[in-house]
Write an enzyme that holds these catalytic residues in place. Structure first.
Site, PDB file in Angstrom:
ATOM      1  N   HIS A 189       0.817  -1.209   0.000  1.00  0.00           N
ATOM      2  CA  HIS A 189       0.000   0.000   0.000  1.00  0.00           C
ATOM      3  C   HIS A 189       0.856   1.267   0.000  1.00  0.00           C
ATOM      4  O   HIS A 189       0.640   2.191  -0.798  1.00  0.00           O
ATOM      5  CB  HIS A 189      -0.876  -0.040   1.247  1.00  0.00           C
ATOM      6  CG  HIS A 189      -2.033   0.877   1.195  1.00  0.00           C
ATOM      7  ND1 HIS A 189      -3.028   0.752   0.259  1.00  0.00           N
ATOM      8  CD2 HIS A 189      -2.332   1.963   1.925  1.00  0.00           C
ATOM      9  CE1 HIS A 189      -3.897   1.711   0.444  1.00  0.00           C
ATOM     10  NE2 HIS A 189      -3.498   2.464   1.452  1.00  0.00           N
ATOM     11  N   GLU A 436      -2.263 -12.750 -15.650  1.00  0.00           N
ATOM     12  CA  GLU A 436      -1.390 -12.714 -14.478  1.00  0.00           C
ATOM     13  C   GLU A 436      -1.140 -14.097 -13.892  1.00  0.00           C
ATOM     14  O   GLU A 436      -0.434 -14.232 -12.907  1.00  0.00           O
ATOM     15  CB  GLU A 436      -1.930 -11.737 -13.425  1.00  0.00           C
ATOM     16  CG  GLU A 436      -3.417 -11.763 -13.194  1.00  0.00           C
ATOM     17  CD  GLU A 436      -3.909 -10.581 -12.331  1.00  0.00           C
ATOM     18  OE1 GLU A 436      -3.107  -9.786 -11.848  1.00  0.00           O
ATOM     19  OE2 GLU A 436      -5.138 -10.492 -12.151  1.00  0.00           O
ATOM     20  N   ASP A 460       1.441  -9.707 -10.486  1.00  0.00           N
ATOM     21  CA  ASP A 460       1.094 -11.070 -10.094  1.00  0.00           C
ATOM     22  C   ASP A 460       1.795 -12.106 -10.963  1.00  0.00           C
ATOM     23  O   ASP A 460       2.271 -13.118 -10.461  1.00  0.00           O
ATOM     24  CB  ASP A 460      -0.425 -11.276 -10.157  1.00  0.00           C
ATOM     25  CG  ASP A 460      -1.096 -10.767  -8.894  1.00  0.00           C
ATOM     26  OD1 ASP A 460      -0.597 -11.097  -7.806  1.00  0.00           O
ATOM     27  OD2 ASP A 460      -2.084 -10.013  -8.987  1.00  0.00           O
ATOM     28  N   CYS A 507      -0.141  -3.482 -17.434  1.00  0.00           N
ATOM     29  CA  CYS A 507      -0.539  -2.552 -16.374  1.00  0.00           C
ATOM     30  C   CYS A 507       0.148  -2.843 -15.047  1.00  0.00           C
ATOM     31  O   CYS A 507      -0.172  -2.237 -14.035  1.00  0.00           O
ATOM     32  CB  CYS A 507      -2.051  -2.562 -16.203  1.00  0.00           C
ATOM     33  SG  CYS A 507      -2.681  -4.174 -15.752  1.00  0.00           S
TER      34      CYS A 507
HETATM   35  C1  PEP Z   1      -0.854  -6.832 -11.482  1.00  0.00           C
HETATM   36  O1  PEP Z   1      -1.041  -7.902 -10.899  1.00  0.00           O
HETATM   37  O2  PEP Z   1       0.128  -6.613 -12.217  1.00  0.00           O
HETATM   38  C2  PEP Z   1      -1.805  -5.712 -11.340  1.00  0.00           C
HETATM   39  C3  PEP Z   1      -1.674  -4.629 -12.072  1.00  0.00           C
HETATM   40  O3  PEP Z   1      -2.806  -5.818 -10.448  1.00  0.00           O
HETATM   41  P1  PEP Z   1      -2.655  -5.741  -8.865  1.00  0.00           P
HETATM   42  O4  PEP Z   1      -1.327  -5.079  -8.573  1.00  0.00           O
HETATM   43  O5  PEP Z   1      -3.810  -4.933  -8.411  1.00  0.00           O
HETATM   44  O6  PEP Z   1      -2.713  -7.154  -8.436  1.00  0.00           O
HETATM   45 MG    MG Z   2      -2.874  -8.488 -10.078  1.00  0.00          MG
END
Ligand code: PEP
Ligand code: MG
Length: 587
Positions: A189, A436, A460, A507
């Site tokens: 966080h 992921e 992930d 992302c």
């Molecule tokens: C990811 O897993 O790369 C992602 C963008 O989602 P989060 O960080 O929310 O798991």
């Molecule tokens: Mg993720």
């Protein structure tokens, strides 16, 4: 000097502000008969002050961020007024004659040890909130105030075990220049908050709270992960120079806000923003984002006392669309479970391996009403996006198999049918797969037959590929996006998508890291989504590179057999391509 994990780049110097500590004097004595009443009154006063803070914060956050984000403070107020809590603390002061501060500490200890055993999911998940409330009362007792009220002069470096949710929101109004935490890692966080504000941060610095006190001078070197406490004058002036350069660089880069992102061989890139709430959506626009590439809707649920209904969700999604008119907004369905849990979703979520368990779309499937509500709200928000010349795309996280992807498509079809029957306006929403899970990467060719777009969730994907928890600093040397096997898998996925002409974007956090960005561009990616604060520097980096050059660098990088070699090679490359950005590079 201490070393942790660099989670947000740059250099910052400031006055330490230690959060999250309940100071209990080990030598504090039992209260004398004559002291009890005064101590009780002191406690009640601190509690009243904490209650007043919470009401004010609730109003302020509702006005400045949103009603949903402010709901957390109502929850805190109810904890503060909880009769079991109040009675216990009072009883310990009166019967056991212990000072208020020690009584609060005892409550927290008791609650913490209990929470691992209790079957009450709600209580367990409220531990962070309980801690937050106790720290707030305790800070009034010791007259160390919460950061939004601090009178400490000058730029602050927040030092904490981990950043509590309400502290993160409260920090919005304070002159924070850096964050150092004992716990956490790249995707915790605190790291996400720091990156979204563009301030240097270091996580995983064990025991730092024992070595720093509020008022110390601290240097945060977000390039290497070093924290320097009360540095020598020569060292301090060298860091001051770097800090000035960091500020100048940020200002200079922000000037490219209205320019499109293009490589030096004129390939137009799409740089979108990852957002958690409306405030992020607004800062994304300020940073010159092309649109929203990932809206993590779980923050809407996490800050809401119960399940947000369809109309409430629609309103929030429409606000996000309005903040990015005419652009593409990708809304991800609930990704709860793993490290993020919601009290009102299931009572048996406690699992040995939460990241591999009942998480994300797996949980949504078992809450069909909740899932349908969210999908309908997203589709309805798409109507407004279309009106404004943009679009809303819907993204499903943690998809593992073809069956799951078919199943979500079926639900989207049913949602559409019902909206038609009810005569409610909705827009066309391309359906995306969040890549992921390694199994999905392996079977990408099959999955591409049933998706409209792919978004690579590398945070992930890397943790699952490397079998290394993304939030555990002890295995962070393994959880590395530049690890050779990760690069191999990413290249395969991008190649498959391009071959089938399925739009693909990334992302995960690596999209905003200069070293990784060069390699991703080399793979042929042209769409990226990242923390808004990284957009200006990535835009600048892209302007220094041709895609062919990036592809050549990728080929060379993929010859290396170890992560360390790739890292070193990329650091050298970056120095050559854009030496001006070295302050924003991190190990
Ligand atoms: C990811 O897993 O790369 C992602 C963008 O989602 P989060 O960080 O929310 O798991
Ligand atoms: Mg993720």
């Amino acid at each position: 000097m201490r070393k942790g994990i660099a989670v947000s780049p740059g250099v910052a110097i400031g006055t330490a502000y230690c959060l999250d500590q309940i100071f209990v004097d080990p030598h504090s004595k039992r209260l004398e008969d004559g002291e009890v009443t005064a101590e009780l009154a002191r406690y009640e006063k601190a509690r009243d002050k904490a209650a007043t803070d919470l009401v004010a914060l609730q109003k302020k956050v509702a006005a400045q961020v949103g009603r949903n984000e402010a709901a957390i403070f109502t929850v805190h107020e109810s904890i503060l007024r909880d009769s079991a809590f109040t009675k216990k603390v009072r009883r310990w002061i009166v019967d056991d004659r212990i000072p208020a501060q020690a009584a609060l500490h005892r409550f927290l200890e008791e609650y913490s040890s209990l929470f691992t055993q209790t079957k009450d999911e709600y209580l367990r998940e409220r531990l962070n909130d309980v801690r937050d409330v106790i720290v707030r009362i305790s800070q009034h007792l010791t007259e160390v105030l919460h950061p939004e009220q601090t009178s400490l002069a000058g730029p602050l470096i927040v030092v904490a075990d981990e950043l509590l949710p309400s502290q993160a929101v409260a920090l919005g109004k304070v002159d924070v220049h850096g964050i150092v935490t004992q716990a956490g890692s790249q995707t915790s966080h605190a790291a996400i908050i720091a990156r979204s504000r563009g301030i240097p941060a270091i996580s995983g610095v064990h025991g730092i709270l024992n070595q720093v006190k509020t008022g110390d001078t601290i240097v945060v070197d977000g390039r290497s992960g070093h924290v320097i406490v009360n540095p020598e004058p020569e060292s301090l002036s060298a860091f001051r120079k770097l800090e000035r350069e960091f500020f100048l660089l940020q200002d200079k880069l922000a000037e490219n806000r209205d320019q499109p992102a293009v490589t030096s061989d004129a390939i137009r890139l799409e740089l979108n923003a990852n957002i958690n709430n409306l405030a992020d959506a607004e800062s994304a626009v300020a940073m010159g984002a092309d649109g929203v590439g990932l809206y993590r809707t779980e923050y809407l649920y996490l800050t809401h006392p119960d399940v947000p209904d369809e109309e409430e969700q629609l309103k929030v999604y429409e606000q996000i669309v309005l903040a990015s008119p005419g652009h593409s907004v990708t809304i991800r369905t609930l990704d709860i479970g793993g490290d993020k849990t919601v009290a009102y979703l299931g009572r048996d979520q406690r699992e040995a391996n939460p990241f591999m368990g009942w998480r994300s779309v797996r949980l949504s499937f078992e809450h069909p009403h909740l899932f349908m509500t969210q999908i309908r709200a997203i589709m309805r928000a798409a109507a407004l996006a279309e009106e404004l010349g943009g679009e809303v795309r819907i993204l499903f996280p943690m998809i593992t198999t073809l069956e799951e992807m078919r199943r979500v498509r079926g639900i989207v079809r049913r949602a559409e049918k019902r909206l038609v029957e009810e005569g409610k306006p909705y827009g066309k929403t391309p359906v995306g797969l969040m890549l992921e899970v390694p199994a999905a990467a392996v079977s990408i060719d099959t999955l591409l037959e049933v998706v409209d777009f792919v978004s690579i969730g590398s945070n992930d994907l890397v943790q699952y590929l490397m079998a290394a928890d993304r939030d555990n600093p002890r295995v962070s040397h393994l959880c590395q996006p530049l690890a050779p096997p990760v690069l191999t898998v990413l290249s395969q996925v991008v190649r498959a998508c391009r071959r089938e002409k399925i739009p693909v974007t990334i992302c995960g956090e690596m999209a905003g890291q200069p070293r990784a960005f060069v390699l991703l561009l080399g793979m042929g990616l042209t769409r990226f989504s990242m923390s808004p604060a990284f957009i200006p520097s990535i835009k600048d980096l892209a302007a220094h590179l041709t895609q062919r050059q990036a592809a050549a660098i990728l080929r060379e990088a993929m010859e290396f057999k170890t992560t360390v070699r790739v890292q070193r090679f990329m650091a050298e490359q970056l120095l050559e391509i854009a030496p001006n950005l070295s302050l924003l590079d991190s190990d």
